[in-house]
Scaffold this motif. Structure first.
Motif, PDB file in Angstrom:
ATOM      1  N   TYR A  43      -6.178   5.052  -0.876  1.00 20.61           N
ATOM      2  CA  TYR A  43      -5.587   3.841  -1.432  1.00 20.61           C
ATOM      3  C   TYR A  43      -5.018   2.913  -0.357  1.00 20.61           C
ATOM      4  CZ  TYR A  43      -6.128   6.273  -5.835  1.00 20.61           C
ATOM      5  OH  TYR A  43      -6.665   6.939  -6.916  1.00 20.61           O
ATOM      6  N   TYR A  44      -5.480   3.083   0.870  1.00 20.24           N
ATOM      7  CA  TYR A  44      -5.148   2.168   1.953  1.00 20.24           C
ATOM      8  C   TYR A  44      -6.413   1.441   2.408  1.00 20.24           C
ATOM      9  CZ  TYR A  44      -0.660   4.628   2.361  1.00 20.24           C
ATOM     10  OH  TYR A  44       0.576   5.170   2.099  1.00 20.24           O
ATOM     11  N   HIS A  45      -6.246   0.268   2.998  1.00 21.43           N
ATOM     12  CA  HIS A  45      -7.422  -0.523   3.372  1.00 21.43           C
ATOM     13  C   HIS A  45      -8.099  -0.006   4.627  1.00 21.43           C
ATOM     14  CE1 HIS A  45      -4.470  -2.356   6.086  1.00 21.43           C
ATOM     15  NE2 HIS A  45      -5.446  -2.964   6.726  1.00 21.43           N
ATOM     16  N   GLU A  98       3.149  -1.398   3.974  1.00 20.00           N
ATOM     17  CA  GLU A  98       3.149  -0.034   3.461  1.00 20.00           C
ATOM     18  C   GLU A  98       4.523   0.382   2.944  1.00 20.00           C
ATOM     19  OE1 GLU A  98       1.672   2.824   6.234  1.00 20.00           O
ATOM     20  OE2 GLU A  98      -0.171   1.698   6.661  1.00 20.00           O
ATOM     21  N   TYR A 106      -1.192  -6.860   4.328  1.00 23.09           N
ATOM     22  CA  TYR A 106      -0.824  -5.521   3.873  1.00 23.09           C
ATOM     23  C   TYR A 106       0.545  -5.106   4.403  1.00 23.09           C
ATOM     24  CZ  TYR A 106      -5.862  -5.247   3.036  1.00 23.09           C
ATOM     25  OH  TYR A 106      -7.147  -5.496   2.617  1.00 23.09           O
ATOM     26  N   GLU A 162       0.826  -1.219   0.000  1.00 19.19           N
ATOM     27  CA  GLU A 162       0.000   0.000   0.000  1.00 19.19           C
ATOM     28  C   GLU A 162       0.856   1.262   0.000  1.00 19.19           C
ATOM     29  OE1 GLU A 162      -4.206  -0.904   2.011  1.00 19.19           O
ATOM     30  OE2 GLU A 162      -2.568  -0.872   3.456  1.00 19.19           O
ATOM     31  N   PRO A 163       0.302   2.364  -0.596  1.00 21.93           N
ATOM     32  CA  PRO A 163      -1.030   2.501  -1.183  1.00 21.93           C
ATOM     33  C   PRO A 163      -1.187   1.620  -2.422  1.00 21.93           C
ATOM     34  CG  PRO A 163       0.290   4.434  -1.672  1.00 21.93           C
ATOM     35  CD  PRO A 163       1.077   3.632  -0.702  1.00 21.93           C
ATOM     36  N   ALA A 164      -2.421   1.157  -2.670  1.00 20.49           N
ATOM     37  CA  ALA A 164      -2.643   0.224  -3.770  1.00 20.49           C
ATOM     38  C   ALA A 164      -4.021   0.415  -4.363  1.00 20.49           C
ATOM     39  CB  ALA A 164      -2.493  -1.215  -3.274  1.00 20.49           C
ATOM     40  N   LYS A 192      -7.647  -0.475  -5.433  1.00 18.30           N
ATOM     41  CA  LYS A 192      -8.633  -1.274  -4.719  1.00 18.30           C
ATOM     42  C   LYS A 192      -8.978  -2.577  -5.432  1.00 18.30           C
ATOM     43  CE  LYS A 192      -9.266   1.491  -1.221  1.00 18.30           C
ATOM     44  NZ  LYS A 192      -8.857   1.081   0.146  1.00 18.30           N
TER      45      LYS A 192
END
Length: 377
Positions: free
Chosen positions: A346-348, A135, A133, A114-116, A118
């Motif tokens: 863009y993070y969960h 980062e 995840y 991440e950021p990734a 979706k």
């Protein structure tokens, strides 16, 4: 000046729609503003009528698969077999979802950096696999491979690599690739490598494709599309590269996911690629825009983190600022009529991100206007 409540916006698409609705300056768009080459449009017109009703082979027009293989060989000195190792997909998402559904099962673990985007998480969730995840380290958004190593266990089935990286514009180096190679050595871990921005790398650096490294290549599934390379976002022509063994499984899923891309689009791309275009030409265009923007922001308390690829650029307030990216983006929309995208999207889960994403594919005069508005804050 915008005075409506905008805190309810929760995705890049929401912000783009809001910018279009209100008429504020839209730097939040997800796609390049550059137009495709006239030669491509002319070829498509030529091919549309005679080939419009011709059915597509399930895994893509062989002529296009040959062209893709030739392009990869030209840049990375390795030839994928067009018959068994190259598949044409309905955009990059079909390549992504087909790969996940073919190669993952319930109980597997997949590492997302991440950021990734979706879509990675969504595709994994469908298979029943578990997302793990990690980062990138701000502000340079570099990979800490020691942290990745700590996540590896017998359940780890796949690592998703996005290089050049969306949305930060960072890239992986040769050393990064060697570290990754060491991590997966002696395991059964696969690499899903999203290389959509491969031809937008700046400063004369070479894109580090999985295809360059034999030990990574044999474990990798490379997915990409022509959207970013030729600025044809509505053609939805993607592709997938892998070993014959892995591709055989991916094609089983592809066979039930769609009927293939319309032949005129495939034939047009194949014919255009046979002319040996300079795929990396756009990199100089985007680098110019990056440099223009950074120079225009000099002597400002707004900090730009120089992008290494793509047409996306990150900015932040002073490092001492406690303002979140969402609050920063909201302020820019309200006070400067300027739409940007919080990287936190863009993070969960909610993060303390301080960065905004701008799309710099716009004309130069717009870039200068954006810098002017940012310096007025």
């Amino acid at each position: 000046m915008i005075t409506q409540n905008i805190e309810h916006l929760s995705s890049p698409n929401d912000i783009v729609a809001y910018a279009k609705e209100t008429g504020i300056l839209n730097m939040a768009e997800n796609f390049s503003a550059l137009e495709c080459k006239p030669e491509l449009e002319q070829l498509l017109q030529t091919n549309m009528v005679p080939y419009a009703n011709m059915p597509s082979p399930r895994f893509g027009l062989y002529q296009l698969r040959e062209a893709i293989s030739a392009k990869v060989a030209r840049y990375y000195d390795y030839s994928y077999n067009p018959e068994h190792e190259v598949s044409v997909t309905s955009g990059i998402k079909q390549a992504l979802f087909a790969t996940m559904m073919a190669l993952l099962k319930e109980g597997d673990e997949v590492i997302i950096i991440e950021p990734a985007h979706k879509s990675y998480e969504a595709a994994i969730n469908i298979t029943g696999a578990r997302v793990v995840y990690i980062e990138l380290k701000a502000p340079e958004f570099l990979m800490n491979w020691e942290d990745v190593q700590k996540l590896i266990n017998p359940k780890t089935r796949m690592i998703i690599i996005n290089n050049p990286h969306f949305p930060t514009g960072t890239t992986l180096s040769e050393l990064d690739m060697l570290r990754l190679q060491k991590i997966i050595s002696g395991t059964n871990i696969l690499i899903l490598s999203d290389e959509s921005f491969e031809h937008t790398v700046f400063d004369k650096e070479m894109h580090q494709s999985m295809a360059l490294y034999p030990k990574l290549r044999e474990r990798s599934i490379i997915i990409s599309s022509f959207d970013e390379t030729f600025h044809i976002r509505n053609w939805h022509v993607g592709y997938c590269l892998s070993t014959q063994k892995l591709m055989k499984e991916i094609r089983k899923v592809m066979s039930i996911m769609g009927e293939g891309i319309t032949i005129p689009y495939q034939k047009t791309l194949a014919e255009y690629m046979s002319t040996q275009p300079d795929y990396n030409l756009q990199a100089a265009i985007y680098q110019h825009k990056r440099d223009l923007f950074i120079h225009a922001l000099e002597d400002s308390h707004i900090k730009a983190i120089p992008s290494k690829a793509s047409y996306f650029q990150l900015i932040s307030r002073s490092e001492k600022s406690e303002e979140t990216d969402i609050n920063f983006a909201s302020m820019l929309m309200k006070k400067q009529d300027l739409a940007t995208v919080p990287v936190g999207y863009y993070y969960h889960q909610k993060t303390n991100s301080r960065y905004l994403r701008l799309n710099l594919s716009v004309p130069d005069d717009v870039i200068l206007e954006v810098a002017k508005r940012l310096k007025e804050i």
